[in-house]
Design an enzyme around this catalytic site. Structure first.
Site, short mmCIF file in Angstrom:
data_model
loop_
_atom_site.label_atom_id
_atom_site.label_comp_id
_atom_site.label_asym_id
_atom_site.label_seq_id
_atom_site.Cartn_x
_atom_site.Cartn_y
_atom_site.Cartn_z
N GLY A 155 0.81 -1.22 0.00
CA GLY A 155 0.00 0.00 0.00
C GLY A 155 0.85 1.27 0.00
O GLY A 155 2.08 1.22 -0.01
N VAL A 166 1.37 3.57 2.35
CA VAL A 166 2.25 3.71 3.52
C VAL A 166 3.24 2.55 3.57
O VAL A 166 4.42 2.74 3.87
CB VAL A 166 1.40 3.77 4.82
CG1 VAL A 166 2.30 3.78 6.05
CG2 VAL A 166 0.50 5.00 4.81
N ARG A 185 -5.52 3.38 18.55
CA ARG A 185 -4.98 4.69 18.96
C ARG A 185 -5.69 5.24 20.19
O ARG A 185 -5.07 5.88 21.04
CB ARG A 185 -5.14 5.70 17.83
CG ARG A 185 -4.20 5.49 16.68
CD ARG A 185 -4.41 6.62 15.69
NE ARG A 185 -3.73 6.38 14.44
CZ ARG A 185 -4.17 6.78 13.26
NH1 ARG A 185 -5.34 7.43 13.17
NH2 ARG A 185 -3.48 6.55 12.17
N CYS A 242 -2.24 11.24 10.89
CA CYS A 242 -1.21 12.05 10.21
C CYS A 242 -1.50 13.55 10.26
O CYS A 242 -0.58 14.37 10.16
CB CYS A 242 -1.04 11.58 8.77
SG CYS A 242 -2.58 11.27 7.91
N GLN A 297 -5.98 18.45 3.74
CA GLN A 297 -5.26 17.18 3.74
C GLN A 297 -5.00 16.66 2.32
O GLN A 297 -5.89 16.67 1.47
CB GLN A 297 -6.05 16.15 4.56
CG GLN A 297 -6.22 16.60 6.00
CD GLN A 297 -7.02 15.63 6.86
OE1 GLN A 297 -7.80 16.07 7.69
NE2 GLN A 297 -6.82 14.33 6.71
N GLY A 309 -3.10 10.86 1.67
CA GLY A 309 -3.61 10.46 2.99
C GLY A 309 -4.75 9.46 2.88
O GLY A 309 -5.10 8.80 3.85
N HIS A 316 0.13 17.55 4.76
CA HIS A 316 -1.12 18.05 5.33
C HIS A 316 -0.87 19.43 5.96
O HIS A 316 0.06 19.60 6.77
CB HIS A 316 -1.62 17.11 6.43
CG HIS A 316 -2.14 15.80 5.92
ND1 HIS A 316 -2.41 15.53 4.60
CD2 HIS A 316 -2.48 14.66 6.60
CE1 HIS A 316 -2.87 14.29 4.48
NE2 HIS A 316 -2.91 13.74 5.68
N ASN A 352 2.58 13.78 5.41
CA ASN A 352 1.66 12.77 5.95
C ASN A 352 2.13 11.33 5.82
O ASN A 352 1.87 10.52 6.71
CB ASN A 352 0.27 12.91 5.32
CG ASN A 352 0.27 12.90 3.82
OD1 ASN A 352 0.87 13.79 3.20
ND2 ASN A 352 -0.36 11.92 3.22
N THR A 353 2.86 10.99 4.74
CA THR A 353 3.27 9.57 4.65
C THR A 353 4.65 9.34 5.26
O THR A 353 5.07 8.20 5.42
CB THR A 353 3.24 9.03 3.19
OG1 THR A 353 4.11 9.81 2.38
CG2 THR A 353 1.84 9.07 2.62
P1 NAP Z 1 -3.59 1.42 1.05
O1 NAP Z 1 -2.73 2.13 0.06
O2 NAP Z 1 -4.99 1.13 0.69
O3 NAP Z 1 -2.84 0.01 1.41
C1 NAP Z 1 -3.47 -0.98 2.17
C2 NAP Z 1 -2.54 -2.19 2.37
O4 NAP Z 1 -3.21 -3.15 3.19
C3 NAP Z 1 -2.14 -2.92 1.07
O5 NAP Z 1 -0.85 -3.47 1.23
C4 NAP Z 1 -3.16 -4.05 1.01
O6 NAP Z 1 -2.68 -5.20 0.33
C5 NAP Z 1 -3.32 -4.40 2.48
N1 NAP Z 1 -4.64 -5.01 2.72
C6 NAP Z 1 -5.85 -4.54 2.35
N2 NAP Z 1 -6.83 -5.38 2.74
C7 NAP Z 1 -6.20 -6.41 3.37
C8 NAP Z 1 -6.66 -7.60 3.98
N3 NAP Z 1 -7.96 -7.92 4.04
N4 NAP Z 1 -5.75 -8.44 4.53
C9 NAP Z 1 -4.44 -8.14 4.46
N5 NAP Z 1 -3.93 -7.01 3.90
C10 NAP Z 1 -4.81 -6.16 3.35
O7 NAP Z 1 -3.65 2.19 2.43
P2 NAP Z 1 -2.57 3.21 3.11
O8 NAP Z 1 -2.86 4.61 2.76
O9 NAP Z 1 -1.22 2.68 2.87
O10 NAP Z 1 -2.97 3.09 4.64
C11 NAP Z 1 -2.62 1.95 5.43
C12 NAP Z 1 -2.98 2.23 6.89
O11 NAP Z 1 -2.20 3.36 7.35
C13 NAP Z 1 -4.45 2.59 7.11
O12 NAP Z 1 -4.87 2.03 8.33
C14 NAP Z 1 -4.42 4.12 7.16
O13 NAP Z 1 -5.49 4.64 7.91
C15 NAP Z 1 -3.08 4.37 7.85
N6 NAP Z 1 -2.46 5.68 7.59
C16 NAP Z 1 -2.35 6.18 6.32
C17 NAP Z 1 -1.72 7.42 6.12
C18 NAP Z 1 -1.53 8.03 4.77
O14 NAP Z 1 -1.04 9.17 4.70
N7 NAP Z 1 -1.88 7.33 3.68
C19 NAP Z 1 -1.21 8.12 7.21
C20 NAP Z 1 -1.33 7.58 8.51
C21 NAP Z 1 -1.95 6.37 8.66
P3 NAP Z 1 -3.04 -5.51 -1.20
O15 NAP Z 1 -2.21 -4.57 -2.04
O16 NAP Z 1 -2.63 -6.92 -1.34
O17 NAP Z 1 -4.52 -5.28 -1.36
#
Ligand code: NAP
Length: 353
Positions: free
Chosen positions: A16, A18, A112, A151, A178, A182, A244, A329-330
């Site tokens: 993903g 992050v 959290r 974030c 934001q 994010g 952000h 944010n990331t």
């Molecule tokens: P993302 O791009 O949607 O990535 C999600 C990841 O989780 C992918 O590796 C995905 O794998 C995996 N995943 C999804 N469904 C799953 C399942 N059922 N079982 C196992 N793995 C699964 O999301 P992201 O933005 O990186 O965010 C990830 C987390 O960090 C979230 O909880 C988010 O709230 C938090 N966060 C994000 C940010 C930000 O700025 N983006 C900042 C702080 C916190 P596949 O590729 O195989 O589907």
């Protein structure tokens, strides 16, 4: 640390937005070594380089491109687990890893706000790790969970911490702008966000209140006591890729002048132990004096994306003080922040089995 002494780590959600940041940052980390990359069933069994749609500049690090993505089970050859999976997945899997003895450094939100789980930014609340003892005792875990804050609230908490110590924050009004990253990948549809602003991000505003009170709280007899403050927020998604921005007004027990606030922010020194951690920035807070800074494109990369930029410090006719923060944010708000947490836990001896 020699290569053979490095601590093996795993990334959950490695494909993903992050997760990719974790992989990029951990590929060349002085203390940690990537031992496993895990994601959903969709990706498990594939080469990492094929399974993920790389969304950050450059290519996946060569040393992990051929790693086969593992499924998300608590049987990974690692000591520390970085979690970057969606909330509903994190709620279920993170306790399993903690119970199995892993140190879980999570970016997800479910734990959290949980009473016995530290919400950690080592430079402002390193003492909160004291509640880990309560967590382990009450849950019978040999591992642990530590979370990184939302974030957006991260930058606000960093900017308000030095002011809170001296003047006591009581009221916060904030409006966030934001970045689209994010929302993860693919995130918000381009037809929704280009030439547009979306004045709603599900669940964000409630998180800000809870998390800021927890971040600025204190530990008493192994229990976290949240700070006594009230917050009103507007969360907005804007067409910025990373970084952000938050416009903040704050009311204090003792009203600071803008000069007093600026001096405190400029001179803030995190605890000495934090300054020795590999991911710690040279300076935590960059105070901008230009009338039109901070800006996400110009300031998000301050200190490699680990510093919070603060500017437009001025009086507020409704509350006491106004300011603007920009936080990557990331990086600080997600992957680098969680890696810093793991470094702090390591420095405190938690990674020793
Ligand atoms: P993302 O791009 O949607 O990535 C999600 C990841 O989780 C992918 O590796 C995905 O794998 C995996 N995943 C999804 N469904 C799953 C399942 N059922 N079982 C196992 N793995 C699964 O999301 P992201 O933005 O990186 O965010 C990830 C987390 O960090 C979230 O909880 C988010 O709230 C938090 N966060 C994000 C940010 C930000 O700025 N983006 C900042 C702080 C916190 P596949 O590729 O195989 O589907």
């Amino acid at each position: 640390m020699n290569r053979r002494d490095k601590i093996p780590v795993a990334v959950l959600g490695a494909t993903g937005a992050v997760g990719q940041r974790f992989v990029q940052l951990l590929a060349d980390h002085p203390w940690f070594e990537i031992a496993a990359l895990a994601a959903s069933e969709r990706s498990a069994g594939q080469r990492y380089g094929d399974a993920c749609q790389w969304v950050i500049p450059g290519d996946p690090p060569a040393e992990v491109a051929d790693t086969v993505v593992a499924p998300l089970n608590a049987d990974l050859p690692a000591r520390i687990v970085f979690s970057a999976v969606p909330s509903k997945v994190a709620r279920e899997v993170e306790p399993r890893f903690a119970e199995a003895g892993y140190l879980v450094c999570s970016n997800a939100s479910p734990f959290r706000s949980v009473r016995d789980v530290p919400l950690l930014i080592p430079e402002i609340n390193a003492d909160h790790v004291a509640i880990i003892e309560t967590q382990r005792r009450e849950r019978g875990w040999s591992g642990l969970i530590v979370t990184s804050p939302n974030c957006t609230i991260t930058g606000v908490a960093v900017a308000l911490k030095p002011l809170d110590e001296r003047f006591g924050v009581r009221k916060v009004f904030m409006s966030s702008m934001q970045a689209v990253s994010g929302a993860g990948y693919p995130g918000v549809a381009s037809l929704d966000i280009m030439d547009n602003i979306i004045p709603y991000i599900a669940g964000e505003e409630e998180k800000f209140q809870q998390e800021l009170a927890k971040l600025l709280g204190h530990v008493d007899h192994g229990q976290l006591v949240p700070a006594d403050l009230v917050l009103s927020a507007h969360a907005n998604r804007v067409p910025v890729l990373e970084g952000h921005t938050v416009a903040v007004s704050a009311g204090f027990e003792i009203k600071p002048t803008p000069d007093e606030a600026r001096d405190l922010l400029e001179s803030y020194q995190p605890p000495e132990v934090c300054r020795r951690l590999p991911s710690a920035p040279d300076r935590l807070i960059y105070v901008r004096s230009e009338p039109d800074r901070p800006q996400p494109r110009r300031d998000r990369d301050a200190a490699g994306g680990m510093a919070v930029s603060v500017g437009r410090i001025r009086t507020c006719p409704i509350l006491d003080l106004r300011l603007v923060t920009v936080t990557h944010n990331t990086l600080r708000g997600a992957a680098s922040g969680a890696i810093l947490n793991a470094e702090y836990l390591t420095a405190q001896g938690y990674a020793v089995e």
